[in-house]
Design a protein around this motif. Structure first.
Motif, PDB file in Angstrom:
ATOM      1  N   SER A 241      39.939  26.073  28.013  1.00 33.99           N
ATOM      2  CA  SER A 241      40.370  25.371  29.235  1.00 33.99           C
ATOM      3  C   SER A 241      40.828  26.326  30.329  1.00 33.99           C
ATOM      4  N   GLN A 242      40.228  27.481  30.374  1.00 37.16           N
ATOM      5  CA  GLN A 242      40.642  28.467  31.396  1.00 37.16           C
ATOM      6  C   GLN A 242      40.210  27.968  32.776  1.00 37.16           C
ATOM      7  N   SER A 243      41.187  27.790  33.650  1.00 34.57           N
ATOM      8  CA  SER A 243      40.871  27.255  34.978  1.00 34.57           C
ATOM      9  C   SER A 243      40.445  28.389  35.907  1.00 34.57           C
ATOM     10  N   TRP A 244      39.950  28.012  37.074  1.00 33.13           N
ATOM     11  CA  TRP A 244      39.471  29.023  38.028  1.00 33.13           C
ATOM     12  C   TRP A 244      40.597  29.982  38.424  1.00 33.13           C
ATOM     13  N   ASP A 245      41.802  29.441  38.609  1.00 36.75           N
ATOM     14  CA  ASP A 245      42.867  30.344  39.060  1.00 36.75           C
ATOM     15  C   ASP A 245      43.200  31.372  37.983  1.00 36.75           C
ATOM     16  N   MET A 246      43.076  30.962  36.724  1.00 39.04           N
ATOM     17  CA  MET A 246      43.287  31.929  35.651  1.00 39.04           C
ATOM     18  C   MET A 246      42.114  32.918  35.605  1.00 39.04           C
ATOM     19  N   SER A 247      40.921  32.397  35.781  1.00 36.59           N
ATOM     20  CA  SER A 247      39.740  33.284  35.791  1.00 36.59           C
ATOM     21  C   SER A 247      39.861  34.298  36.916  1.00 36.59           C
ATOM     22  N   LYS A 248      40.461  33.859  38.017  1.00 37.80           N
ATOM     23  CA  LYS A 248      40.611  34.782  39.145  1.00 37.80           C
ATOM     24  C   LYS A 248      41.571  35.928  38.785  1.00 37.80           C
ATOM     25  N   ILE A 249      42.618  35.594  38.042  1.00 34.15           N
ATOM     26  CA  ILE A 249      43.548  36.644  37.592  1.00 34.15           C
ATOM     27  C   ILE A 249      42.782  37.645  36.720  1.00 34.15           C
ATOM     28  N   ALA A 250      41.934  37.103  35.838  1.00 38.84           N
ATOM     29  CA  ALA A 250      41.139  37.964  34.952  1.00 38.84           C
ATOM     30  C   ALA A 250      40.179  38.833  35.769  1.00 38.84           C
ATOM     31  N   LEU A 251      39.535  38.206  36.745  1.00 42.62           N
ATOM     32  CA  LEU A 251      38.579  38.945  37.572  1.00 42.62           C
ATOM     33  C   LEU A 251      39.282  40.045  38.368  1.00 42.62           C
ATOM     34  N   GLU A 252      40.428  39.696  38.944  1.00 43.11           N
ATOM     35  CA  GLU A 252      41.174  40.701  39.717  1.00 43.11           C
ATOM     36  C   GLU A 252      41.531  41.898  38.835  1.00 43.11           C
ATOM     37  N   SER A 253      41.953  41.592  37.596  1.00 43.32           N
ATOM     38  CA  SER A 253      42.333  42.682  36.683  1.00 43.32           C
ATOM     39  C   SER A 253      41.147  43.583  36.386  1.00 43.32           C
ATOM     40  N   VAL A 254      40.031  42.970  36.035  1.00 43.01           N
ATOM     41  CA  VAL A 254      38.889  43.797  35.620  1.00 43.01           C
ATOM     42  C   VAL A 254      38.326  44.593  36.805  1.00 43.01           C
ATOM     43  N   LEU A 255      38.371  44.009  37.985  1.00 42.05           N
ATOM     44  CA  LEU A 255      37.861  44.742  39.150  1.00 42.05           C
ATOM     45  C   LEU A 255      38.822  45.843  39.590  1.00 42.05           C
ATOM     46  N   ARG A 256      40.092  45.638  39.306  1.00 45.79           N
ATOM     47  CA  ARG A 256      41.092  46.640  39.669  1.00 45.79           C
ATOM     48  C   ARG A 256      41.054  47.829  38.715  1.00 45.79           C
ATOM     49  N   GLU A 257      40.825  47.522  37.444  1.00 45.27           N
ATOM     50  CA  GLU A 257      40.970  48.557  36.420  1.00 45.27           C
ATOM     51  C   GLU A 257      39.655  49.165  35.959  1.00 45.27           C
ATOM     52  N   HIS A 258      38.535  48.506  36.265  1.00 47.13           N
ATOM     53  CA  HIS A 258      37.230  49.012  35.828  1.00 47.13           C
ATOM     54  C   HIS A 258      36.207  48.812  36.937  1.00 47.13           C
ATOM     55  N   THR A 259      35.042  49.408  36.709  1.00 50.92           N
ATOM     56  CA  THR A 259      33.935  49.161  37.639  1.00 50.92           C
ATOM     57  C   THR A 259      32.765  48.609  36.830  1.00 50.92           C
ATOM     58  N   PRO A 260      32.813  47.335  36.523  1.00 52.06           N
ATOM     59  CA  PRO A 260      31.751  46.778  35.667  1.00 52.06           C
ATOM     60  C   PRO A 260      30.396  46.753  36.380  1.00 52.06           C
ATOM     61  N   GLN A 261      29.334  46.868  35.560  1.00 50.96           N
ATOM     62  CA  GLN A 261      27.985  46.768  36.138  1.00 50.96           C
ATOM     63  C   GLN A 261      27.679  45.321  36.517  1.00 50.96           C
ATOM     64  N   TYR A 262      28.191  44.395  35.704  1.00 54.83           N
ATOM     65  CA  TYR A 262      27.988  42.977  35.982  1.00 54.83           C
ATOM     66  C   TYR A 262      29.258  42.192  35.647  1.00 54.83           C
ATOM     67  N   VAL A 263      29.517  41.206  36.457  1.00 54.57           N
ATOM     68  CA  VAL A 263      30.517  40.202  36.073  1.00 54.57           C
ATOM     69  C   VAL A 263      29.748  38.896  35.885  1.00 54.57           C
ATOM     70  N   ILE A 264      29.921  38.299  34.723  1.00 54.34           N
ATOM     71  CA  ILE A 264      29.253  37.020  34.451  1.00 54.34           C
ATOM     72  C   ILE A 264      30.321  35.930  34.427  1.00 54.34           C
ATOM     73  N   LEU A 265      30.232  35.043  35.388  1.00 48.73           N
ATOM     74  CA  LEU A 265      31.203  33.948  35.457  1.00 48.73           C
ATOM     75  C   LEU A 265      30.509  32.691  34.944  1.00 48.73           C
ATOM     76  N   VAL A 266      30.991  32.187  33.826  1.00 49.83           N
ATOM     77  CA  VAL A 266      30.328  31.035  33.211  1.00 49.83           C
ATOM     78  C   VAL A 266      30.916  29.739  33.772  1.00 49.83           C
ATOM     79  N   MET A 267      30.047  28.972  34.408  1.00 44.97           N
ATOM     80  CA  MET A 267      30.467  27.738  35.066  1.00 44.97           C
ATOM     81  C   MET A 267      30.879  26.676  34.043  1.00 44.97           C
ATOM     82  N   ASP A 268      32.064  26.125  34.279  1.00 48.48           N
ATOM     83  CA  ASP A 268      32.506  24.967  33.498  1.00 48.48           C
ATOM     84  C   ASP A 268      32.819  23.893  34.521  1.00 48.48           C
ATOM     85  N   LEU A 269      32.107  22.789  34.473  1.00 46.19           N
ATOM     86  CA  LEU A 269      32.262  21.787  35.539  1.00 46.19           C
ATOM     87  C   LEU A 269      33.673  21.198  35.585  1.00 46.19           C
ATOM     88  N   TYR A 270      34.406  21.288  34.489  1.00 42.73           N
ATOM     89  CA  TYR A 270      35.808  20.846  34.520  1.00 42.73           C
ATOM     90  C   TYR A 270      36.601  21.697  35.521  1.00 42.73           C
TER      91      TYR A 270
END
Lengths: 526, 434
Positions: B80-109
């Protein structure tokens, strides 16, 4: 910017450091800077409206002063006939009235546009919708009701010669934008605030402790009582179809609303009074144990005191003392006796005042009904006072007894709560709930439905509400008996005192786990 | 003065001790978040970040995707990870790493559900708990001063992580639980997934009328759209390719979702506007991903272990094609092609309604637009052991079953495509007390 937030804590802390150290010789400038930062946090767009009010009212004050000075100079000319002096005085009065009226109208138009225009535009059709604040991308400026009323009070006092007009615009700007009062008042008076702004303040640990105590106690009222009762009230009253609501449940919701409203408003006021006291500024108190009132009139002298005083000074008396009203009083005295001659004009003025108070809360009909209900009850109690006295004497009621005093408190509480039905609900729903309270009151419905409504908040919510309410009650009883609760707490042994501090703080902090979201102050909407 | 300072310090120490006590007594409400963040913080390098809810953790298990791609994968997905939580995760990974790809899996909820601040708080406190000691103050400060929290209560409440927990209803059990959690903490290191992998396979004949459309609140809210856009913008600013994907789900879930194809077009357009790409792997052609139903699914929307393994292989292939600069759009069907292929009934459902002297049986089914379904109704009356037929196959979706006998009834509806001579293609059974 919420009062309970890191940004506000930083603003106040940094402000205090500057206020009592590097800016101690220019403390009012420090307060102005803090106020503008606080205001800017809600958007610079709002600042334009604040500036508009400040400029027009400040300019108006100077204009009134200049008219007075010019008139005095002209009248002092040697050899001026008496009639000429009278004519100058009359001309000046006319001009002053014109200036005053013009400035009041433009400022109330701005306030009215934000508070009421959306409502009326919705009633009108088509093109009007494009002119609403939301359609133009405007939001109601922070504290517009409060700073407009405060500024208007200043101008009327200037007109009456109660105090000289402020010559320094920045000082005047501070008076109407002083940041603790912006969220929900109180509506302060220039004569009381200005000397404090200009005085030199030194830091005092005892003042700081008292201020922090007040802030923490206010926060407990807001977060541990108001925020925790609000979801249950909504779960009971905000149902789509209210026809299934029983009288017992409606009454339960209204009693909780009574508690919520008081805790929310007085809690918020305690918080801002506490913040102001950190800067050694005493703002006008807004509450004096209103639920211990012995009559509705008494209640309104204890509830939202600054608004009541504003209405008394700038609406009630000016209206009651107009020539037509004085003539009306004389007519009433002639036809109905001395008592009626004294009370009837006041009753009419009260109706006007409470109608305005109702409309001040919002353009919806239920606010007007609520306001008029208060006005009518107060008017009737004044008009029928001799009859009540006779009745009490006939029934040998010991009106000086404690029991009678308690009865009057209870009676006033009931009367106030009847009014809350229309303050909390739309008109028809309020009427339905009130009717059901009297015609469909079933205790069994409480047992069946109340647990469901109470579960709108989770965890230890109701334990927190009960403990906090007991604390507020004890605090109120102490104050009502003329005691100083803070001083009483200071006399307790250290362990007990600290336990009490921790209790107040952690009741507030734990309250956050019981609700999914926090709500703003009720009166910030007005 | 000295005495006063000592008193203030003592008061603060007492305050901190009560906080610590509360931290100890509040049961953790962030188990899967803790595991996820602990796993994330253990990585030195992240090549591919997979962010989302349980749909992501089921469709792209970290180990499987890492094995298939040969790259370092961080699965930042919890239940049940919501977008705002996913955003925290995304901010962390972009701040601390340089990933080749970020895959955001859509959940219509995520596009319609109510935000749940407490879950976000628990998610954040899990991040803080699992980051390095020396990083924690900076991370806490960053959270407290972030634009959307700095001016509200959350900014100060971040100092009280126990607020993300639940008030204990059973204190002794809570104390035992905390003690066990403490002792098991080291052993739990490395556990990564919020949604346990499962070998269960969905049985379409027991699903009934359960699907994402029925369980979401429509339409999308502006807040959710803004959150999605902000994540796209974040990747765009950082120059990291963002793949917003819809992981494969059952055909039932796609065709039962009334606005699925409109939403598909919406996401495609939105992603295009902010430099991201949107791919719906339900429309993937056979050569990219062969969606095997029911074998790949444990329920109507989550993949099972087999499905997750297969989709990880598919994703590895897909990313390799992207690296080569291949025309990946050609690997997807159009919505029309997809629908045309659904020439069967995915499942059938039955809703009985009690009336005075009869029971009304309402049936329905999901299938492609080229299909017309017919239904056959059966009943097992109280005391009976065998089904009795109520009505023969007919395209009519309802039937009335007259009865005055009280008791427990079992009903069954069979469904098949008109023209089929099978006994049935799908069926559904339900019980009713009359």
């Amino acid at each position: 910017m919420e009062l309970y937030s890191l940004s506000f804590a930083l603003l106040v802390t940094v402000g205090l450091l500057l206020y009592y150290t590097v800016l101690r010789t220019r403390q009012w400038l420090c307060l102005l800077g803090l106020s503008l930062v606080f205001f800017a946090a809600s958007g610079w767009q709002d600042f334009a409206f604040l500036l508009f009010t400040a400029l027009t009212v400040w300019g108006g004050g100077l204009c009134l002063a200049k008219l007075d000075t010019d008139a005095a100079a002209r009248r002092k000319q040697p050899g001026l006939p008496k009639e000429e002096k009278k004519a100058i005085k009359a001309q000046t009065t006319r001009r002053k009235k014109g200036v005053l009226a013009g400035i009041l109208v433009v400022n109330f138009l701005v306030l009215g546009y934000f508070k009421y225009w959306s409502h009326f535009a919705a009633l009108l059709s088509g093109a009007w919708a494009a002119s609403t604040p939301s359609a133009l991308g405007l939001v109601m400026p922070l504290g517009i009701s409060f700073y407009t009323f405060q500024a208007v009070g200043y101008l009327i006092d200037c007109y009456r010669g109660r105090h000289p007009a402020e010559k320094n615009f920045a000082r005047f700007l501070l008076f109407i934008s002083f940041f603790p009062q912006l969220v929900q008042g109180p509506i302060n008076r220039y004569g009381e605030l200005e000397p404090q702004f200009m005085a030199r303040h030194t830091w005092d640990w005892e003042h700081t402790k008292r201020a922090l105590f007040l802030f923490a106690f206010g926060a407990m009222k807001k977060y541990a009582i108001s925020n925790l009762t609000s979801p249950t009230i909504a779960a009971i009253l905000d149902v789509e179809d209210a026809s299934g609501l029983t009288g017992a449940m409606a009454l339960l919701a209204i009693l909780l609303y009574s508690l919520q409203q008081y805790a929310d408003f007085s809690g918020g006021i305690d918080m801002v009074l506490g913040v102001a006291q950190l800067y050694d500024i005493q703002m006008m108190p807004n509450f004096r144990q209103p639920y211990f009132s012995t009559s509705l009139g008494d209640f309104w002298r204890r509830w939202h005191i600054s608004l009541g005083a504003w209405m008394r000074d700038y609406l009630f008396y000016p209206f009651a003392l107009t020539k037509p009203m004085q003539r009306f009083g004389k007519w009433a005295a002639k036809h109905g006796g001395k008592h009626l001659g004294r009370v009837l004009p006041a009753a009419v003025a009260n109706l006007l005042v409470f109608a305005v108070v109702g409309i001040w809360h919002g353009p919806e009909i239920h606010y007007l009904v609520w306001g008029l209900y208060n006005g009518v009850v107060i008017a009737l109690s004044d008009l029928l006072e001799p009859a009540f006295k006779k009745l009490n004497a006939a029934l040998h009621i010991p009106t000086e007894s404690r029991a009678w005093h308690l009865f009057r408190i209870l009676r006033t509480f009931v009367i106030v709560n009847i009014g809350w039905y229309f303050d909390r609900n739309g008109f028809m729903r309020g009427l339905l709930c009130l009717q059901k309270t009297f015609t469909d009151f079933r205790f069994d419905s409480l047992a069946a439905n109340a647990p469901g409504a109470f579960s709108a908040v989770s965890g230890p919510a109701w334990g927190i509400v009960i403990i906090s309410t007991v604390l507020v009650f004890v605090h109120s009883v102490l104050k009502e008996n003329g005691r100083d609760p803070y001083a009483d707490v200071q006399r307790l042994p250290l362990v007990v005192r600290w336990a009490l501090y921790y209790l107040v703080i952690f009741l507030t902090l734990i309250s956050f786990i019981c609700v999914t979201d926090t709500t703003g102050f009720l009166y910030a909407n007005f | 003065m000295k005495k006063r300072i000592i008193k203030i310090a003592a008061f603060l120490v007492g305050f901190l001790l009560i906080n610590l006590l509360l931290c100890g007594f509040m049961p953790p409400d962030n188990g899967s978040s803790l595991a996820m963040w602990r796993n994330y913080h253990s990585k030195d390098c992240v090549d591919i970040a997979v962010i989302g809810s349980s749909l992501a953790s089921c469709a792209l298990p970290e180990e499987k995707l890492a094995a298939a791609t040969g790259k370092s994968v961080a699965l930042m997905a919890t239940n049940s990870q919501s977008w705002d939580m996913s955003k925290i995760a995304l901010e962390s990974v972009l701040r601390e790493h340089t990933p080749q790809y970020v895959i955001l899996v859509m959940d219509l909820y995520n596009m319609t559900g109510e935000p749940y601040p407490k879950a976000q708080k628990a998610f954040l406190s899990a991040e803080l708990q699992t980051s390095r000691w020396q990083d924690r103050p900076a991370e806490l400060l960053r959270y407290m001063t972030s634009a959307d929290r700095f001016t509200d209560a959350d900014s100060l409440n971040a100092l009280f992580p126990w607020q993300g927990g639940n008030w204990p209803t059973d204190w002794p059990a809570t104390i035992r639980q905390k003690w066990n959690a403490l002792t098991a903490r080291i052993a739990a290191r490395g556990a990564a997934h919020g949604q346990p992998e499962g070998d269960t396979v969905i049985d379409f004949d027991t699903v009934g009328n359960v699907n994402t459309w029925n369980q979401t609140n429509h339409p999308f809210t502006q807040q959710h759209i803004d959150e999605l856009v902000s994540m796209m913008q974040l990747c765009q600013e950082k120059g990291v390719p963002l793949l917003v994907i819809s992981a494969p789900k059952t055909t039932l879930d796609v065709i039962s979702y009334d606005t699925y194809f409109d939403d598909y077009a919406f996401f495609k357009k939105l992603a295009g506007l902010y430099g991201a790409s949107y791919y719906d792997f339900n429309f993937a052609k056979q050569e990219l991903f062969a969606n095997v139903e029911p074998d790949y699914y444990k329920d109507f929307t989550h993949m099972n272990t087999t499905g997750g393994n297969a989709f990880s292989q598919c994703m590895a292939k897909f990313l390799a094609l992207l690296d080569e600069g291949a025309d990946v759009d050609a690997l997807f069907e159009t919505p029309e092609e997809y629908l045309a292929a659904v020439n069967y009934i995915t499942n059938v459902y039955l809703t009985p309604e009690i009336q005075t002297d009869k029971i009304l049986l309402l049936a329905g089914s999901y299938h492609g637009p080229s299909v017309e379904a017919e239904y056959e109704f059966w009943v097992k009356a109280p005391g009976e052991t065998e089904y009795a037929k109520i009505s023969d196959y007919d395209t009519r979706t309802w039937v009335e079953y007259p009865t005055t006998v009280h008791g427990s009834y079992q009903f069954r509806v069979n469904a098949r495509v008109v023209g089929s001579d099978a006994d049935f293609e799908r069926y559904y059974e339900c019980y009713l007390d009359f």
